[in-house]
Scaffold this motif. Sequence first.
Motif, short mmCIF file in Angstrom:
data_model
loop_
_atom_site.label_atom_id
_atom_site.label_comp_id
_atom_site.label_asym_id
_atom_site.label_seq_id
_atom_site.Cartn_x
_atom_site.Cartn_y
_atom_site.Cartn_z
N SER A 21 72.84 21.50 110.03
CA SER A 21 72.34 21.09 111.59
C SER A 21 70.88 20.78 111.59
CB SER A 21 72.85 22.42 112.34
OG SER A 21 72.07 23.63 112.02
N THR A 23 67.97 20.31 114.84
CA THR A 23 67.66 20.58 116.13
C THR A 23 66.14 19.87 116.55
OG1 THR A 23 68.97 22.20 116.77
CG2 THR A 23 67.30 21.77 118.22
N SER A 25 62.99 18.92 118.91
CA SER A 25 62.53 19.88 119.91
C SER A 25 60.92 19.18 120.21
CB SER A 25 62.30 21.27 119.84
OG SER A 25 61.69 21.69 118.68
N LYS A 75 71.94 19.84 123.38
CA LYS A 75 71.08 20.77 122.50
C LYS A 75 69.91 20.04 121.50
CE LYS A 75 74.66 24.42 122.09
NZ LYS A 75 75.44 25.12 121.29
N THR A 77 70.70 18.18 118.97
CA THR A 77 71.25 18.45 117.72
C THR A 77 72.30 17.86 117.21
OG1 THR A 77 70.92 21.02 118.17
CG2 THR A 77 72.09 20.45 116.39
#
Length: 122
Positions: A21, A23, A25, A75, A77
């Motif tokens: 995964s 992510t 940000s 998310k 992601t």
Amino acid sequence: QVQLVESGGGLVQPGGSLRLSCTASGSIFSIYAMGWYRQAPGKQRELVATITSGGSTNYIDSVKGRFTISRDNAKNTVYLQMNSLKPEDTAVYYCNADLLSLALSGTRGHYWGQGTQVTVSS
């Protein structure tokens, strides 16, 4: 600042599975596409899979039918589900994002995760 954080790497036996995964940000306006690269010892970094904002996907031939890239826009992601892993899949896997940031002048560029080690061995 924009940051990509990866997780999910590890040691697995041949035929096993892992899910990576990544992510994103920070000051992000929109993400155009995300992808996964990998680099094995002594080899060039290669593109493994990509997914666009519209959901279109592409894979290198060696992983077709075994790997699946997906995303969760809520998310920010991206995932890489890896099944039927082989020793030749052993590499450091890197997340990449093509995105538009909220920086001055609205910069579009590519950003990289830190990399996560995947080792396939008996």
